[in-house]
Design a protein around this motif. Structure first.
Motif, PDB file in Angstrom:
ATOM      1  N   ASN A 168       0.823  -1.210   0.000  1.00 41.06           N
ATOM      2  CA  ASN A 168       0.000   0.000   0.000  1.00 41.06           C
ATOM      3  C   ASN A 168       0.862   1.269   0.000  1.00 41.06           C
ATOM      4  N   ILE A 169       2.143   1.117  -0.306  1.00 38.68           N
ATOM      5  CA  ILE A 169       3.022   2.274  -0.471  1.00 38.68           C
ATOM      6  C   ILE A 169       3.376   2.359  -1.955  1.00 38.68           C
ATOM      7  N   LEU A 170       2.898   3.435  -2.587  1.00 32.80           N
ATOM      8  CA  LEU A 170       3.040   3.586  -4.032  1.00 32.80           C
ATOM      9  C   LEU A 170       3.748   4.885  -4.377  1.00 32.80           C
ATOM     10  N   THR A 171       4.166   4.992  -5.629  1.00 31.08           N
ATOM     11  CA  THR A 171       4.781   6.210  -6.138  1.00 31.08           C
ATOM     12  C   THR A 171       4.022   6.675  -7.375  1.00 31.08           C
ATOM     13  N   ARG A 172       4.067   7.969  -7.608  1.00 28.04           N
ATOM     14  CA  ARG A 172       3.523   8.552  -8.841  1.00 28.04           C
ATOM     15  C   ARG A 172       4.385   9.734  -9.228  1.00 28.04           C
ATOM     16  N   THR A 173       4.655   9.834 -10.495  1.00 36.93           N
ATOM     17  CA  THR A 173       5.356  11.016 -10.983  1.00 36.93           C
ATOM     18  C   THR A 173       4.330  12.114 -11.228  1.00 36.93           C
ATOM     19  N   PHE A 174       4.791  13.341 -11.220  1.00 36.40           N
ATOM     20  CA  PHE A 174       3.877  14.433 -11.561  1.00 36.40           C
ATOM     21  C   PHE A 174       4.554  15.377 -12.542  1.00 36.40           C
ATOM     22  N   GLY A 175       4.089  15.275 -13.761  1.00 39.34           N
ATOM     23  CA  GLY A 175       4.461  16.176 -14.838  1.00 39.34           C
ATOM     24  C   GLY A 175       5.938  16.367 -15.123  1.00 39.34           C
ATOM     25  N   GLY A 176       6.752  15.379 -14.867  1.00 50.37           N
ATOM     26  CA  GLY A 176       8.175  15.519 -15.108  1.00 50.37           C
ATOM     27  C   GLY A 176       8.886  16.371 -14.067  1.00 50.37           C
ATOM     28  N   PHE A 177       8.142  16.831 -13.053  1.00 46.72           N
ATOM     29  CA  PHE A 177       8.733  17.676 -12.016  1.00 46.72           C
ATOM     30  C   PHE A 177       9.243  16.875 -10.833  1.00 46.72           C
ATOM     31  N   GLY A 178       8.633  15.732 -10.582  1.00 40.24           N
ATOM     32  CA  GLY A 178       9.044  15.000  -9.396  1.00 40.24           C
ATOM     33  C   GLY A 178       8.309  13.695  -9.220  1.00 40.24           C
ATOM     34  N   LEU A 179       8.509  13.147  -8.039  1.00 36.33           N
ATOM     35  CA  LEU A 179       7.937  11.860  -7.671  1.00 36.33           C
ATOM     36  C   LEU A 179       7.321  11.992  -6.286  1.00 36.33           C
ATOM     37  N   GLY A 180       6.089  11.538  -6.154  1.00 34.71           N
ATOM     38  CA  GLY A 180       5.438  11.522  -4.850  1.00 34.71           C
ATOM     39  C   GLY A 180       5.350  10.094  -4.347  1.00 34.71           C
ATOM     40  N   VAL A 181       5.623   9.901  -3.078  1.00 36.61           N
ATOM     41  CA  VAL A 181       5.499   8.591  -2.435  1.00 36.61           C
ATOM     42  C   VAL A 181       4.332   8.696  -1.471  1.00 36.61           C
ATOM     43  N   HIS A 182       3.358   7.776  -1.607  1.00 37.13           N
ATOM     44  CA  HIS A 182       2.184   7.865  -0.759  1.00 37.13           C
ATOM     45  C   HIS A 182       1.775   6.511  -0.186  1.00 37.13           C
ATOM     46  N   LEU A 183       1.156   6.579   0.961  1.00 36.32           N
ATOM     47  CA  LEU A 183       0.652   5.427   1.685  1.00 36.32           C
ATOM     48  C   LEU A 183      -0.870   5.466   1.590  1.00 36.32           C
ATOM     49  N   ILE A 184      -1.481   4.325   1.292  1.00 32.02           N
ATOM     50  CA  ILE A 184      -2.933   4.259   1.156  1.00 32.02           C
ATOM     51  C   ILE A 184      -3.510   3.482   2.334  1.00 32.02           C
ATOM     52  N   LEU A 185      -4.442   4.111   3.015  1.00 35.66           N
ATOM     53  CA  LEU A 185      -5.149   3.466   4.121  1.00 35.66           C
ATOM     54  C   LEU A 185      -6.618   3.381   3.723  1.00 35.66           C
ATOM     55  N   ASP A 186      -7.003   2.257   3.130  1.00 37.15           N
ATOM     56  CA  ASP A 186      -8.363   2.087   2.630  1.00 37.15           C
ATOM     57  C   ASP A 186      -9.408   2.200   3.731  1.00 37.15           C
ATOM     58  N   GLU A 187      -9.075   1.766   4.937  1.00 35.37           N
ATOM     59  CA  GLU A 187     -10.039   1.755   6.025  1.00 35.37           C
ATOM     60  C   GLU A 187     -10.453   3.172   6.428  1.00 35.37           C
ATOM     61  N   GLN A 188      -9.595   4.171   6.165  1.00 32.64           N
ATOM     62  CA  GLN A 188      -9.824   5.528   6.661  1.00 32.64           C
ATOM     63  C   GLN A 188     -10.885   6.301   5.867  1.00 32.64           C
ATOM     64  N   PRO A 189     -11.001   6.372   4.604  1.00 25.27           N
ATOM     65  CA  PRO A 189     -10.063   6.207   3.481  1.00 25.27           C
ATOM     66  C   PRO A 189      -9.140   7.432   3.384  1.00 25.27           C
ATOM     67  N   LEU A 190      -7.852   7.149   3.398  1.00 22.45           N
ATOM     68  CA  LEU A 190      -6.847   8.211   3.470  1.00 22.45           C
ATOM     69  C   LEU A 190      -5.664   7.872   2.572  1.00 22.45           C
ATOM     70  N   VAL A 191      -5.167   8.893   1.890  1.00 21.90           N
ATOM     71  CA  VAL A 191      -3.887   8.813   1.171  1.00 21.90           C
ATOM     72  C   VAL A 191      -2.962   9.769   1.900  1.00 21.90           C
ATOM     73  N   TYR A 192      -1.843   9.244   2.368  1.00 20.22           N
ATOM     74  CA  TYR A 192      -0.883  10.032   3.136  1.00 20.22           C
ATOM     75  C   TYR A 192       0.385  10.161   2.316  1.00 20.22           C
ATOM     76  N   ILE A 193       0.644  11.355   1.820  1.00 22.40           N
ATOM     77  CA  ILE A 193       1.850  11.602   1.028  1.00 22.40           C
ATOM     78  C   ILE A 193       3.019  11.730   2.009  1.00 22.40           C
ATOM     79  N   VAL A 194       3.993  10.842   1.858  1.00 22.39           N
ATOM     80  CA  VAL A 194       5.102  10.831   2.807  1.00 22.39           C
ATOM     81  C   VAL A 194       6.329  11.577   2.305  1.00 22.39           C
ATOM     82  N   ARG A 195       6.527  11.625   0.992  1.00 18.30           N
ATOM     83  CA  ARG A 195       7.687  12.322   0.440  1.00 18.30           C
ATOM     84  C   ARG A 195       7.374  12.839  -0.963  1.00 18.30           C
ATOM     85  N   ILE A 196       8.053  13.927  -1.304  1.00 14.57           N
ATOM     86  CA  ILE A 196       8.004  14.480  -2.654  1.00 14.57           C
ATOM     87  C   ILE A 196       9.449  14.700  -3.074  1.00 14.57           C
TER      88      ILE A 196
END
Length: 79
Positions: A50-78
């Motif tokens: 449940n820890i994933l990454t996504r790029t955003f527009g060639g500017f960077g990479l976001g690392v996020h944790l998904i908590l389905d029970e909450q439902p919450l996405v917690y961005i841990v690093r950019i």
């Protein structure tokens, strides 16, 4: 729909983004609200993590944790 929150370090990193990256980062947040599982696993050897990454527009990479029970996405690093 998920709530998106930022770790304090990620908040500082977001505030330090160049002006040209702000709108692209906001688009990333909008995508994470509706489709957080569309990213790539941080660890390719654990594709169901449940820890994933996504790029955003060639500017960077976001690392996020998904908590389905909450439902919450917690961005841990950019990067």
């Amino acid at each position: 729909m998920y709530t998106v929150d930022l770790d304090p370090v990620a908040q500082q990193q977001a505030e330090a983004l160049p002006a040209t990256a702000i709108n692209v980062f906001l688009e990333l947040r909008a995508v994470l609200e509706v489709d957080p599982w569309s990213g790539r696993p941080l660890n390719p050897d654990n594709p169901k993590s449940n820890i994933l990454t996504r790029t955003f527009g060639g500017f960077g990479l976001g690392v996020h944790l998904i908590l389905d029970e909450q439902p919450l996405v917690y961005i841990v690093r950019i990067e």
